[in-house]
Motif scaffolding. Sequence first.
Motif, short mmCIF file in Angstrom:
data_model
loop_
_atom_site.label_atom_id
_atom_site.label_comp_id
_atom_site.label_asym_id
_atom_site.label_seq_id
_atom_site.Cartn_x
_atom_site.Cartn_y
_atom_site.Cartn_z
N ALA A 215 -4.81 7.56 -5.45
CA ALA A 215 -3.61 7.02 -5.40
C ALA A 215 -3.72 5.59 -4.53
O ALA A 215 -3.27 4.59 -5.02
CB ALA A 215 -2.51 7.96 -4.91
N TYR A 216 -4.53 5.60 -3.28
CA TYR A 216 -4.73 4.59 -2.40
C TYR A 216 -5.69 3.49 -3.23
O TYR A 216 -5.37 2.29 -3.12
CB TYR A 216 -5.23 5.10 -1.21
CG TYR A 216 -5.19 4.01 0.09
CD1 TYR A 216 -4.48 2.91 -0.26
CD2 TYR A 216 -5.93 4.38 1.09
CE1 TYR A 216 -4.47 1.85 1.12
CE2 TYR A 216 -5.75 3.66 2.39
CZ TYR A 216 -5.07 2.53 2.11
OH TYR A 216 -5.24 1.54 3.22
N LEU A 217 -6.85 4.15 -3.56
CA LEU A 217 -7.78 3.20 -4.35
C LEU A 217 -7.12 2.07 -5.54
O LEU A 217 -7.30 0.98 -5.43
CB LEU A 217 -8.92 3.85 -4.63
CG LEU A 217 -10.13 2.89 -5.45
CD1 LEU A 217 -10.41 1.77 -4.17
CD2 LEU A 217 -11.24 3.72 -5.93
N VAL A 218 -6.59 3.01 -6.35
CA VAL A 218 -5.72 2.14 -7.54
C VAL A 218 -4.75 1.22 -7.11
O VAL A 218 -4.59 0.04 -7.79
CB VAL A 218 -5.28 3.20 -8.38
CG1 VAL A 218 -3.94 3.78 -8.14
CG2 VAL A 218 -5.19 2.39 -9.89
N THR A 219 -4.14 1.62 -5.94
CA THR A 219 -3.08 0.49 -5.36
C THR A 219 -3.88 -0.70 -4.83
O THR A 219 -3.55 -2.06 -5.12
CB THR A 219 -2.50 1.24 -4.32
OG1 THR A 219 -1.64 2.25 -4.95
CG2 THR A 219 -1.22 0.22 -3.55
N VAL A 220 -4.65 -0.45 -4.12
CA VAL A 220 -5.51 -1.35 -3.47
C VAL A 220 -6.36 -2.46 -4.44
O VAL A 220 -6.17 -3.74 -4.26
CB VAL A 220 -6.50 -1.16 -2.48
CG1 VAL A 220 -7.62 -2.06 -1.70
CG2 VAL A 220 -5.65 -0.34 -1.18
N LEU A 221 -7.06 -1.99 -5.24
CA LEU A 221 -7.82 -2.52 -6.23
C LEU A 221 -6.73 -3.27 -7.36
O LEU A 221 -7.27 -4.55 -7.83
CB LEU A 221 -8.68 -1.65 -7.14
CG LEU A 221 -9.93 -1.06 -6.41
CD1 LEU A 221 -10.68 -0.09 -7.48
CD2 LEU A 221 -10.77 -2.05 -6.03
N CYS B 27 0.71 -1.15 -0.06
CA CYS B 27 0.03 -0.18 0.14
C CYS B 27 0.99 1.28 -0.15
O CYS B 27 0.32 2.50 -0.23
CB CYS B 27 -0.82 0.04 1.11
SG CYS B 27 -0.16 0.15 2.86
N SER B 28 2.24 1.12 0.32
CA SER B 28 3.15 2.18 0.28
C SER B 28 3.17 2.59 -1.02
O SER B 28 3.69 3.81 -1.39
CB SER B 28 4.39 1.88 0.71
OG SER B 28 4.74 0.72 0.13
N MET B 29 2.71 2.02 -2.22
CA MET B 29 2.53 2.63 -3.59
C MET B 29 1.87 3.74 -3.83
O MET B 29 2.12 4.55 -4.53
CB MET B 29 2.30 1.46 -4.61
CG MET B 29 2.94 1.84 -6.10
SD MET B 29 2.75 0.58 -6.95
CE MET B 29 0.77 0.75 -7.48
N ALA B 30 0.93 3.81 -2.81
CA ALA B 30 0.00 5.06 -3.01
C ALA B 30 0.92 6.26 -2.70
O ALA B 30 0.58 7.42 -3.31
CB ALA B 30 -1.22 4.90 -1.96
N THR B 31 1.78 6.03 -1.46
CA THR B 31 2.52 7.43 -1.37
C THR B 31 3.58 7.59 -2.60
O THR B 31 3.93 8.80 -2.89
CB THR B 31 3.43 7.01 0.00
OG1 THR B 31 2.23 6.70 0.86
CG2 THR B 31 4.08 8.39 0.48
N ARG B 32 4.06 6.53 -3.00
CA ARG B 32 5.16 6.91 -4.29
C ARG B 32 4.26 7.63 -5.28
O ARG B 32 4.89 8.51 -5.91
CB ARG B 32 5.40 5.45 -4.69
CG ARG B 32 6.73 5.55 -5.82
CD ARG B 32 7.05 4.33 -6.54
NE ARG B 32 7.64 3.56 -5.80
CZ ARG B 32 9.04 3.37 -5.67
NH1 ARG B 32 9.81 4.19 -6.62
NH2 ARG B 32 9.69 2.70 -4.90
N ILE B 33 3.17 7.28 -5.81
CA ILE B 33 2.30 7.77 -6.66
C ILE B 33 2.21 9.40 -6.40
O ILE B 33 2.50 10.22 -7.45
CB ILE B 33 1.02 6.94 -7.05
CG1 ILE B 33 1.16 5.73 -7.52
CG2 ILE B 33 0.03 7.76 -7.79
CD1 ILE B 33 -0.05 4.95 -7.35
N SER B 34 2.05 9.71 -4.86
CA SER B 34 1.57 10.89 -4.67
C SER B 34 2.85 11.84 -4.91
O SER B 34 2.86 12.97 -5.39
CB SER B 34 1.05 10.91 -3.34
OG SER B 34 -0.12 10.02 -3.21
#
Lengths: 205, 205
Positions: free
Chosen positions: A155-161, A10-17
């Motif tokens: 960013a979080y939702l696309v990571t989780v889905l 889920c840390s990928m959401a932060t990278r995307i941000s």
Amino acid sequence: MQLYFSPMACSMATRISFYEAGANADFVAVDPKTKRTADGADFRAINPMGLVPTLRTDDGDVLTENAAILQYVADRFPDAALAPKQGLERTRLQQWLNFIGTELHKVVFAPLLSSTANEGAKQFALESAKARLDIVEQHLANREFLLDRFTVADAYLVTVLGWSIVTPVDLKLWPSLARYVARLAERPSVKRALAEERALYTKAR
Amino acid sequence: MQLYFSPMACSMATRISFYEAGANADFVAVDPKTKRTADGADFRAINPMGLVPTLRTDDGDVLTENAAILQYVADRFPDAALAPKQGLERTRLQQWLNFIGTELHKVVFAPLLSSTANEGAKQFALESAKARLDIVEQHLANREFLLDRFTVADAYLVTVLGWSIVTPVDLKLWPSLARYVARLAERPSVKRALAEERALYTKAR
């Protein structure tokens, strides 16, 4: 800033941000099994739960918990407009961050992805998926993003889905969600993060 | 404002926060099984997930998700100082709200309290308890509250930890947490909320 991450977590959401903001960070990989960084250091000394993302700010503060870190990053780079600043729209952002974190990430996907969860726990997680994904499906039926524009919640939702492909959750049953993921995967920040983390994920296995 | 709640559910944190602020609300009970309010109305028409707390503000906006609602209430009644207004301390508040919501509420307690979770799911939840409660135990060993003073995060934590008595989680194994719950139970806002919701809970069974 240093972002402790594990590939495709889920840390990928932060990278995307970060990429959305045109910013960068020292990305420090944490082995999710051994909880050690590449230099052998014990990550639990930094975050006792051993969970990514963990962010060390330029001031040296260590932040944990995705919803908190994502809002920090959004506020740290205000020009990128990754979060409404205040008021009702900020509350709506917090609603989505919390819904994704609790109902999708922890109730549905965490047990399905866990190497220690038993079959019963995985079964219960799978049974819980429909009602929760239906909510987001309905919300996204006529919307491009969760709010009026791209935010850290997307960013979080696309990571989780994105995790669905390695679980029995078949996103084709939720066509708006499948289209949302396909659409966001073409967004430069998401495309870059996915390419980089997929490569690291594959290499680590 | 109208607060949709179920007795002894996580919505009690919002009730406690209202009482802390010396404020009141129309408290509308939702039957957690039928998802109907006392007048027979379908609560899912208000919140499709059927989850409490759900708050209708004086402006008519319907808010969901505990972490978002608690921050809204704190900001709505600033004199009560139930949340740091901004900056690092606000981030710390969000960390705790998220940790309680994800790791404690959804990972540990939700399956243990669920009437539909299977035995495997309950077992996995119980196995997950120690690492998570250890974190809070350590944090509260020398602190009265999660942050420097009482905040909405404490309202949430005391509510969630209170559930342990109807689960196999034995809080005596975490003495700082047991003391924290006993201490906060004497706080007027918590004492009043507990007395009122316990009575409603008992009556409903």
